[in-house]
Design a protein around this motif. Structure first.
Motif, PDB file in Angstrom:
ATOM      1  N   VAL A 155       0.683  -1.178   0.006  1.00  0.00           N
ATOM      2  CA  VAL A 155       0.041   0.076  -0.016  1.00  0.00           C
ATOM      3  C   VAL A 155       0.918   1.113  -0.073  1.00  0.00           C
ATOM      4  N   THR A 156       0.343   2.391  -0.798  1.00  0.00           N
ATOM      5  CA  THR A 156       1.256   3.431  -0.834  1.00  0.00           C
ATOM      6  C   THR A 156       0.162   4.681  -0.707  1.00  0.00           C
ATOM      7  N   GLY A 157       0.353   5.694  -0.305  1.00  0.00           N
ATOM      8  CA  GLY A 157      -0.239   7.076  -0.308  1.00  0.00           C
ATOM      9  C   GLY A 157       0.347   8.066   0.485  1.00  0.00           C
ATOM     10  N   ASP A 158      -0.632   9.297   0.683  1.00  0.00           N
ATOM     11  CA  ASP A 158      -0.052  10.039   1.615  1.00  0.00           C
ATOM     12  C   ASP A 158      -0.181   9.945   2.987  1.00  0.00           C
ATOM     13  N   ILE A 159       0.322  10.697   3.771  1.00  0.00           N
ATOM     14  CA  ILE A 159       0.397  10.350   5.304  1.00  0.00           C
ATOM     15  C   ILE A 159      -1.003  10.070   6.007  1.00  0.00           C
ATOM     16  N   PRO A 160      -2.154  10.907   5.783  1.00  0.00           N
ATOM     17  CA  PRO A 160      -3.369  10.609   6.337  1.00  0.00           C
ATOM     18  C   PRO A 160      -3.873   9.192   5.864  1.00  0.00           C
ATOM     19  N   THR A 161      -3.584   8.989   4.589  1.00  0.00           N
ATOM     20  CA  THR A 161      -4.042   7.714   4.136  1.00  0.00           C
ATOM     21  C   THR A 161      -3.505   6.557   4.756  1.00  0.00           C
ATOM     22  N   LEU A 162      -2.192   6.785   4.971  1.00  0.00           N
ATOM     23  CA  LEU A 162      -1.113   5.635   5.731  1.00  0.00           C
ATOM     24  C   LEU A 162      -1.704   5.453   6.871  1.00  0.00           C
ATOM     25  N   VAL A 163      -1.937   6.652   7.743  1.00  0.00           N
ATOM     26  CA  VAL A 163      -2.289   6.567   9.216  1.00  0.00           C
ATOM     27  C   VAL A 163      -3.604   5.878   9.170  1.00  0.00           C
ATOM     28  N   THR A 164      -4.645   6.104   8.502  1.00  0.00           N
ATOM     29  CA  THR A 164      -5.900   5.446   8.266  1.00  0.00           C
ATOM     30  C   THR A 164      -5.448   3.720   8.081  1.00  0.00           C
ATOM     31  N   HIS A 165      -4.867   3.747   7.176  1.00  0.00           N
ATOM     32  CA  HIS A 165      -4.534   2.175   6.783  1.00  0.00           C
ATOM     33  C   HIS A 165      -3.860   1.447   7.778  1.00  0.00           C
ATOM     34  N   LEU A 166      -2.786   1.969   8.582  1.00  0.00           N
ATOM     35  CA  LEU A 166      -2.186   1.373   9.749  1.00  0.00           C
ATOM     36  C   LEU A 166      -3.360   0.985  10.906  1.00  0.00           C
ATOM     37  N   ARG A 167      -4.214   1.900  11.184  1.00  0.00           N
ATOM     38  CA  ARG A 167      -5.090   1.623  12.394  1.00  0.00           C
ATOM     39  C   ARG A 167      -6.173   0.486  11.784  1.00  0.00           C
ATOM     40  N   ASN A 168      -6.621   0.758  10.686  1.00  0.00           N
ATOM     41  CA  ASN A 168      -7.995  -0.014  10.203  1.00  0.00           C
ATOM     42  C   ASN A 168      -7.380  -1.779   9.539  1.00  0.00           C
ATOM     43  N   ASP A 169      -6.189  -1.470   8.976  1.00  0.00           N
ATOM     44  CA  ASP A 169      -5.806  -2.820   8.331  1.00  0.00           C
ATOM     45  C   ASP A 169      -4.766  -3.547   8.940  1.00  0.00           C
ATOM     46  N   HIS A 170      -4.049  -2.788   9.464  1.00  0.00           N
ATOM     47  CA  HIS A 170      -2.871  -3.415  10.556  1.00  0.00           C
ATOM     48  C   HIS A 170      -3.051  -3.284  11.873  1.00  0.00           C
ATOM     49  N   LYS A 171      -4.167  -2.889  12.372  1.00  0.00           N
ATOM     50  CA  LYS A 171      -4.434  -2.602  13.700  1.00  0.00           C
ATOM     51  C   LYS A 171      -3.492  -2.436  14.771  1.00  0.00           C
ATOM     52  N   VAL A 172      -2.763  -1.080  14.156  1.00  0.00           N
ATOM     53  CA  VAL A 172      -1.549  -0.843  14.880  1.00  0.00           C
ATOM     54  C   VAL A 172      -1.959   0.088  16.170  1.00  0.00           C
ATOM     55  N   ASP A 173      -1.423   0.174  17.279  1.00  0.00           N
ATOM     56  CA  ASP A 173      -1.947   0.771  18.355  1.00  0.00           C
ATOM     57  C   ASP A 173      -1.521   2.461  17.968  1.00  0.00           C
ATOM     58  N   MET A 174      -2.592   3.194  18.471  1.00  0.00           N
ATOM     59  CA  MET A 174      -2.260   4.671  17.945  1.00  0.00           C
ATOM     60  C   MET A 174      -2.297   5.464  19.361  1.00  0.00           C
ATOM     61  N   TRP A 197       8.312  -6.958  16.397  1.00  0.00           N
ATOM     62  CA  TRP A 197       7.294  -7.489  17.355  1.00  0.00           C
ATOM     63  C   TRP A 197       6.323  -6.582  17.585  1.00  0.00           C
ATOM     64  N   MET A 198       6.668  -5.396  17.509  1.00  0.00           N
ATOM     65  CA  MET A 198       5.654  -4.261  17.749  1.00  0.00           C
ATOM     66  C   MET A 198       5.935  -2.905  16.909  1.00  0.00           C
ATOM     67  N   LEU A 199       4.948  -2.444  16.471  1.00  0.00           N
ATOM     68  CA  LEU A 199       4.729  -1.075  15.771  1.00  0.00           C
ATOM     69  C   LEU A 199       3.614  -0.249  16.325  1.00  0.00           C
ATOM     70  N   THR A 200       4.156   0.954  16.910  1.00  0.00           N
ATOM     71  CA  THR A 200       3.333   1.945  17.500  1.00  0.00           C
ATOM     72  C   THR A 200       3.361   3.239  17.127  1.00  0.00           C
ATOM     73  N   VAL A 201       2.303   3.873  16.759  1.00  0.00           N
ATOM     74  CA  VAL A 201       2.294   5.400  15.894  1.00  0.00           C
ATOM     75  C   VAL A 201       1.922   6.373  16.906  1.00  0.00           C
ATOM     76  N   PHE A 202       2.467   7.407  16.911  1.00  0.00           N
ATOM     77  CA  PHE A 202       2.454   8.438  18.074  1.00  0.00           C
ATOM     78  C   PHE A 202       2.163   9.534  17.291  1.00  0.00           C
ATOM     79  N   ASN A 203       1.057  10.242  17.781  1.00  0.00           N
ATOM     80  CA  ASN A 203       0.807  11.710  16.936  1.00  0.00           C
ATOM     81  C   ASN A 203       1.232  12.753  18.183  1.00  0.00           C
ATOM     82  N   CYS A 204       2.228  13.252  17.548  1.00  0.00           N
ATOM     83  CA  CYS A 204       2.924  14.477  18.374  1.00  0.00           C
ATOM     84  C   CYS A 204       3.175  15.652  17.598  1.00  0.00           C
ATOM     85  N   PHE A 205       2.947  16.916  18.188  1.00  0.00           N
ATOM     86  CA  PHE A 205       3.340  18.106  17.466  1.00  0.00           C
ATOM     87  C   PHE A 205       2.745  18.218  15.851  1.00  0.00           C
TER      88      PHE A 205
END
Length: 306
Positions: A155-174, A197-205
């Protein structure tokens, strides 16, 4: 020539071989393209060259052709890469290709100015045909690859698209915030797999960061590694710093660095050891107990450079 038309390299099969070849050459030589002199005429010039742009598309791979552009005796063209793929036979008429260059089409391409293919993503620049490809490979508007490393995700895309993809498709912790405190537990630390083992996405600044933690073999030695990637370009990543800390039994390891952009692949960052690397013996020492279970607490923070 019809309005908006282009060069006619493919001629009706009812003509003889010699007439097909000469007609193609005549139409190529008679084609003229004036270079636009200002922005308004540039847009008109771009729209009027659509037919030529289509003609510069290889019929095999459908990508834009760049010199050397090859043609068969009947005037059908294709790119140099596909000439090898089709075993030197024209994919349109099956004639043997030989080594004929379509110099007229190459010359026409020099006159074209076209928009970046990432125009729909925000790039408004226009480039000469032969400069366009180099720009597109480095265009700051080009799509990002999915940063998830646990599978070969295409999957490729802009950042908002990838954040949604990580949350919905890979079930990554946000998580929201610029500090983190994670505990990694593994019951059998002797099993070291070359996998995340783990990927976590942080919303910061107002930006997004990916925290990776994984086990892999460094030569013959099993290690654990934590590192941060920035969801954006390199020049933006340099505005931030982060630190990671792990410890136990009165000892600790600290890492501080600049997050790498997700333009750099997960493997590239990992293989450069650009992060906190913990050898298994040290990790088990931090874990305490009977050294039969891995218990690591990794803390850290992200801050903006002033």
């Amino acid at each position: 020539m019809a309005p908006g038309g282009g060069i006619f390299a493919e001629i009706s099969e009812s003509h003889s071989e010699d007439s097909r070849f000469s007609t193609a050459n005549v139409q190529l030589e008679n084609f003229q393209l004036s270079k636009p002199s200002n922005n308004s005429s540039a847009k008109a010039g771009i729209s009027s060259t659509n037919g030529v742009h289509e003609l510069l598309e290889c019929p095999v791979c459908t990508k834009s052709m760049y010199p050397p552009i090859h043609q068969c005796p009947n005037g059908h063209t294709l790119c140099s890469s596909c000439k090898l793929r089709v075993h030197n036979h024209c994919p349109t008429c099956r004639y043997e290709l030989g080594n004929i260059r379509c110099l007229a089409l190459e010359k026409v391409a020099e006159s074209l100015e076209l928009p970046c293919q990432h125009q729909n993503l925000g790039c408004s620049d226009v480039f000469p045909y032969y400069s366009k490809l180099k720009h597109e490979q480095m265009c700051r508007f080009r799509p990002y690859n999915c940063p998830y490393a646990g599978s070969e995700c295409l999957v490729t895309g802009d950042i908002p698209t990838l954040v949604t993809h990580l949350r919905n498709d890979h079930k990554v912790d946000m998580h929201d915030g610029c500090t983190f405190n994670h505990r990694y537990v593994k019951s059998n630390p002797q099993e070291v797999e070359n996998a995340t083992w783990m990927l976590t996405v942080f919303n910061c600044f107002g930006q997004h960061f990916c925290l990776h933690f994984e086990a892999f073999l460094l030569g013959m030695a099993p290690v654990y590694m934590a590192f941060l990637r920035f969801m954006g370009d390199d020049n933006e990543a340099k505005n931030f710093n982060y630190s990671l800390e792990v410890g136990g039994n009165g000892r600790k390891l600290i890492w501080q660095g600049v997050p790498r952009s997700i333009r750099d692949s997960h493997r590239k960052v990992r293989d450069s050891y650009d992060g906190l690397v913990i050898h298994r013996n040290m990790a088990l020492f931090f874990s305490g107990g009977n050294r039969q279970e891995l218990k690591l607490r990794v803390t850290g923070r992200i801050w903006r450079e002033q």
